[in-house]
Design a protein around this motif. Structure first.
Motif, PDB file in Angstrom:
ATOM      1  N   HIS A 128      -3.183  10.809  13.945  1.00 10.07           N
ATOM      2  CA  HIS A 128      -2.977   9.477  14.510  1.00 10.07           C
ATOM      3  C   HIS A 128      -1.905   9.456  15.597  1.00 10.07           C
ATOM      4  O   HIS A 128      -2.077   8.826  16.642  1.00 10.07           O
ATOM      5  CB  HIS A 128      -2.598   8.504  13.395  1.00 10.07           C
ATOM      6  N   PHE A 129      -0.788  10.140  15.347  1.00  8.97           N
ATOM      7  CA  PHE A 129       0.351  10.057  16.260  1.00  8.97           C
ATOM      8  C   PHE A 129       0.487  11.253  17.214  1.00  8.97           C
ATOM      9  O   PHE A 129       1.086  11.118  18.279  1.00  8.97           O
ATOM     10  CB  PHE A 129       1.653   9.934  15.461  1.00  8.97           C
ATOM     11  N   TYR A 130      -0.049  12.414  16.820  1.00  9.00           N
ATOM     12  CA  TYR A 130       0.237  13.628  17.587  1.00  9.00           C
ATOM     13  C   TYR A 130      -1.016  14.369  18.058  1.00  9.00           C
ATOM     14  O   TYR A 130      -0.906  15.477  18.580  1.00  9.00           O
ATOM     15  CB  TYR A 130       1.116  14.564  16.745  1.00  9.00           C
ATOM     16  N   GLN A 131      -2.194  13.769  17.860  1.00  8.85           N
ATOM     17  CA  GLN A 131      -3.455  14.338  18.327  1.00  8.85           C
ATOM     18  C   GLN A 131      -3.686  15.757  17.795  1.00  8.85           C
ATOM     19  O   GLN A 131      -4.240  16.624  18.493  1.00  8.85           O
ATOM     20  CB  GLN A 131      -3.530  14.343  19.870  1.00  8.85           C
ATOM     21  N   LYS A 187       0.828  -1.201   0.000  1.00 10.51           N
ATOM     22  CA  LYS A 187       0.000   0.000   0.000  1.00 10.51           C
ATOM     23  C   LYS A 187       0.862   1.250   0.000  1.00 10.51           C
ATOM     24  O   LYS A 187       1.853   1.337   0.724  1.00 10.51           O
ATOM     25  CB  LYS A 187      -0.921   0.004   1.225  1.00 10.51           C
ATOM     26  N   THR A 188       0.474   2.230  -0.799  1.00  8.25           N
ATOM     27  CA  THR A 188       1.207   3.487  -0.863  1.00  8.25           C
ATOM     28  C   THR A 188       0.275   4.574  -1.374  1.00  8.25           C
ATOM     29  O   THR A 188      -0.927   4.348  -1.571  1.00  8.25           O
ATOM     30  CB  THR A 188       2.441   3.352  -1.785  1.00  8.25           C
ATOM     31  N   ILE A 189       0.819   5.775  -1.568  1.00  8.97           N
ATOM     32  CA  ILE A 189       0.085   6.856  -2.220  1.00  8.97           C
ATOM     33  C   ILE A 189       0.966   7.413  -3.329  1.00  8.97           C
ATOM     34  O   ILE A 189       2.154   7.085  -3.409  1.00  8.97           O
ATOM     35  CB  ILE A 189      -0.290   7.990  -1.233  1.00  8.97           C
ATOM     36  N   ASP A 190       0.412   8.251  -4.163  1.00  8.12           N
ATOM     37  CA  ASP A 190       1.171   8.937  -5.201  1.00  8.12           C
ATOM     38  C   ASP A 190       1.816  10.175  -4.568  1.00  8.12           C
ATOM     39  O   ASP A 190       1.142  11.170  -4.308  1.00  8.12           O
ATOM     40  CB  ASP A 190       0.228   9.333  -6.339  1.00  8.12           C
ATOM     41  N   PHE A 191       3.125  10.107  -4.317  1.00 12.84           N
ATOM     42  CA  PHE A 191       3.798  11.199  -3.617  1.00 12.84           C
ATOM     43  C   PHE A 191       4.037  12.419  -4.506  1.00 12.84           C
ATOM     44  O   PHE A 191       4.571  13.428  -4.034  1.00 12.84           O
ATOM     45  CB  PHE A 191       5.109  10.705  -3.002  1.00 12.84           C
ATOM     46  N   SER A 192       3.640  12.340  -5.782  1.00 10.13           N
ATOM     47  CA  SER A 192       3.669  13.530  -6.627  1.00 10.13           C
ATOM     48  C   SER A 192       2.309  14.224  -6.649  1.00 10.13           C
ATOM     49  O   SER A 192       2.150  15.279  -7.267  1.00 10.13           O
ATOM     50  CB  SER A 192       4.081  13.164  -8.058  1.00 10.13           C
ATOM     51  N   ASP A 193       1.342  13.653  -5.952  1.00 11.00           N
ATOM     52  CA  ASP A 193       0.008  14.229  -5.835  1.00 11.00           C
ATOM     53  C   ASP A 193      -0.039  15.058  -4.556  1.00 11.00           C
ATOM     54  O   ASP A 193      -0.039  14.517  -3.436  1.00 11.00           O
ATOM     55  CB  ASP A 193      -1.032  13.104  -5.792  1.00 11.00           C
ATOM     56  N   LEU A 194      -0.057  16.370  -4.723  1.00 10.44           N
ATOM     57  CA  LEU A 194       0.006  17.276  -3.575  1.00 10.44           C
ATOM     58  C   LEU A 194      -1.099  17.012  -2.569  1.00 10.44           C
ATOM     59  O   LEU A 194      -0.857  16.971  -1.363  1.00 10.44           O
ATOM     60  CB  LEU A 194      -0.052  18.725  -4.052  1.00 10.44           C
ATOM     61  N   GLN A 195      -2.330  16.805  -3.057  1.00  6.91           N
ATOM     62  CA  GLN A 195      -3.436  16.600  -2.130  1.00  6.91           C
ATOM     63  C   GLN A 195      -3.298  15.281  -1.379  1.00  6.91           C
ATOM     64  O   GLN A 195      -3.655  15.178  -0.203  1.00  6.91           O
ATOM     65  CB  GLN A 195      -4.770  16.644  -2.869  1.00  6.91           C
ATOM     66  N   ALA A 196      -2.753  14.260  -2.044  1.00  7.49           N
ATOM     67  CA  ALA A 196      -2.527  12.978  -1.377  1.00  7.49           C
ATOM     68  C   ALA A 196      -1.516  13.135  -0.243  1.00  7.49           C
ATOM     69  O   ALA A 196      -1.700  12.594   0.855  1.00  7.49           O
ATOM     70  CB  ALA A 196      -2.025  11.944  -2.384  1.00  7.49           C
ATOM     71  N   VAL A 197      -0.454  13.893  -0.499  1.00  4.29           N
ATOM     72  CA  VAL A 197       0.586  14.112   0.519  1.00  4.29           C
ATOM     73  C   VAL A 197       0.035  14.925   1.687  1.00  4.29           C
ATOM     74  O   VAL A 197       0.287  14.622   2.858  1.00  4.29           O
ATOM     75  CB  VAL A 197       1.816  14.799  -0.098  1.00  4.29           C
ATOM     76  N   ARG A 198      -0.737  15.953   1.392  1.00 12.01           N
ATOM     77  CA  ARG A 198      -1.341  16.765   2.454  1.00 12.01           C
ATOM     78  C   ARG A 198      -2.287  15.925   3.318  1.00 12.01           C
ATOM     79  O   ARG A 198      -2.301  16.052   4.544  1.00 12.01           O
ATOM     80  CB  ARG A 198      -2.106  17.951   1.856  1.00 12.01           C
ATOM     81  N   THR A 199      -3.054  15.064   2.665  1.00  7.96           N
ATOM     82  CA  THR A 199      -3.993  14.223   3.410  1.00  7.96           C
ATOM     83  C   THR A 199      -3.244  13.192   4.256  1.00  7.96           C
ATOM     84  O   THR A 199      -3.650  12.899   5.393  1.00  7.96           O
ATOM     85  CB  THR A 199      -4.965  13.519   2.455  1.00  7.96           C
ATOM     86  N   LEU A 200      -2.143  12.658   3.729  1.00  3.73           N
ATOM     87  CA  LEU A 200      -1.303  11.753   4.518  1.00  3.73           C
ATOM     88  C   LEU A 200      -0.769  12.469   5.752  1.00  3.73           C
ATOM     89  O   LEU A 200      -0.784  11.916   6.863  1.00  3.73           O
ATOM     90  CB  LEU A 200      -0.140  11.233   3.668  1.00  3.73           C
ATOM     91  N   ASN A 201      -0.313  13.717   5.576  1.00  2.00           N
ATOM     92  CA  ASN A 201       0.173  14.488   6.719  1.00  2.00           C
ATOM     93  C   ASN A 201      -0.919  14.673   7.770  1.00  2.00           C
ATOM     94  O   ASN A 201      -0.677  14.550   8.978  1.00  2.00           O
ATOM     95  CB  ASN A 201       0.674  15.858   6.252  1.00  2.00           C
ATOM     96  N   GLN A 202      -2.123  14.983   7.310  1.00  2.00           N
ATOM     97  CA  GLN A 202      -3.242  15.163   8.246  1.00  2.00           C
ATOM     98  C   GLN A 202      -3.508  13.881   9.030  1.00  2.00           C
ATOM     99  O   GLN A 202      -3.757  13.926  10.245  1.00  2.00           O
ATOM    100  CB  GLN A 202      -4.490  15.594   7.479  1.00  2.00           C
ATOM    101  N   ALA A 203      -3.405  12.753   8.347  1.00  2.00           N
ATOM    102  CA  ALA A 203      -3.627  11.468   9.015  1.00  2.00           C
ATOM    103  C   ALA A 203      -2.530  11.178  10.033  1.00  2.00           C
ATOM    104  O   ALA A 203      -2.802  10.723  11.153  1.00  2.00           O
ATOM    105  CB  ALA A 203      -3.691  10.345   7.978  1.00  2.00           C
ATOM    106  N   LEU A 204      -1.275  11.431   9.654  1.00  2.00           N
ATOM    107  CA  LEU A 204      -0.156  11.198  10.564  1.00  2.00           C
ATOM    108  C   LEU A 204      -0.250  12.089  11.799  1.00  2.00           C
ATOM    109  O   LEU A 204      -0.040  11.633  12.931  1.00  2.00           O
ATOM    110  CB  LEU A 204       1.168  11.457   9.842  1.00  2.00           C
TER     111      LEU A 204
END
Length: 302
Positions: free
Chosen positions: A61-64, A41-58
């Motif tokens: 999940h980890f930092y409240q 499983k991965t995301i497209d790291f050239s997709d800005l919105q995908a990266v931003r959404t991954l950051n939001q999840a991280l």
């Protein structure tokens, strides 16, 4: 998940991304997740919105941090690498008796306010977060307000004199255990665009895509706005000016630190430290995958 041995031992992301858990925390990440040719499983790291959404999840999940949004034009920071810097400066401070009372000055916090958020949630440190861009300060403050983080925990300050770093920010009666900074990397806007276009091309190459020749503007937007990417003289000049100005505040700051992206800048900056007669200095290496980075640290105190 593959263990990333290069990351700091305390880095919660050293085992890679658990997309199942992250999607459970933030369901809006799920549409961006897919199986690559290795059936991972991965995301497209050239997709800005995908990266931003991954950051939001991280961050959730980890930092409240449940509310984290940055403007499209601002730099989108990679969380694992950013928190590595936090963990390594924590090691630098391991001689302090009470880590909960650590106070940090973040130079150039950006719209994301990422280092104060990570440092506060990871160690309970308090921060003063500075930037020369009023819009970035406004967005950073909005993130703090939405996440109910008080000013005595993270305070935002606008640096109204872009040529200054500590002047006008550090008050006469306040002290800091350390400063941190991710300085502008490039010497000009043209160099910044060239560098980010290459980054974009590498991402497309990794996916097996063919460049369309339309990536220049997108690459710049993917990498950040001008003040985040470049300054006159580039990284070396910026940090050299920081070192020179830091001497004035040597009695108020225990450790000054700054990321150094270019290996060739280390020796000239160590010479700059010697000229300022610092009491202590060190270069700490960090690595994230194939990328090797480092930060330089110095002190005027024994």
């Amino acid at each position: 998940m593959t263990v990333k041995h290069q990351l700091h031992p305390r880095n919660q992301h050293k085992r890679g991304y658990d997309f199942k858990a992250l999607c459970k925390t933030l369901p809006s990440l799920k549409p961006y997740v897919y199986l690559n040719k290795y059936q991972s499983k991965t995301i497209d790291f050239s997709d800005l919105q995908a990266v931003r959404t991954l950051n939001q999840a991280l961050l959730a999940h980890f930092y409240q941090i449940d509310n984290w949004h940055i403007p499209q034009e601002n730099l989108c920071p990679p969380i694992p690498g950013r928190v590595d810097y936090v963990h390594y400066i924590a090691d630098l401070l391991n001689s302090l008796n009470d880590s909960k009372n650590v106070r940090v000055l973040d130079i150039g916090t950006g719209a994301s306010c990422i280092y104060p958020l990570l440092g506060y949630r990871s160690y309970g440190w308090s921060f003063v977060a500075t930037d020369i861009d009023p819009k970035s300060i406004s967005n950073a403050q909005s993130i703090l307000t939405k996440n109910k983080i008080a000013e005595n925990q993270i305070e935002c300050r606008l640096q109204s004199a872009p040529s200054k770093i500590f002047d006008g920010i550090v008050k006469p009666d306040e002290t800091f255990d350390l400063t941190m900074c991710n300085p502008p990397f490039h010497q000009s806007l043209a160099k910044a665009m060239q560098g980010n276009s290459q980054k974009w091309a590498n991402l497309n190459k990794a996916k097996g895509n063919i460049s369309t020749g339309k990536e220049t503007k997108a690459a710049l937007n993917f990498g950040g706005q001008e003040a985040e990417l470049w300054c006159q003289g580039g990284e070396r000049t910026f940090v050299r000016n920081m070192i020179k100005e830091s001497r004035k505040y040597g009695h108020q700051v225990t450790w000054f630190t700054c990321l150094i992206s270019q290996k060739d800048n280390v020796s000239p900056l160590k010479l700059a430290l010697k000229k300022q007669n610092v009491t202590q200095s060190k270069v700490v290496k960090m690595a994230q995958g194939q990328k090797v980075s480092r930060f330089i640290a110095w002190s005027f105190q024994a």
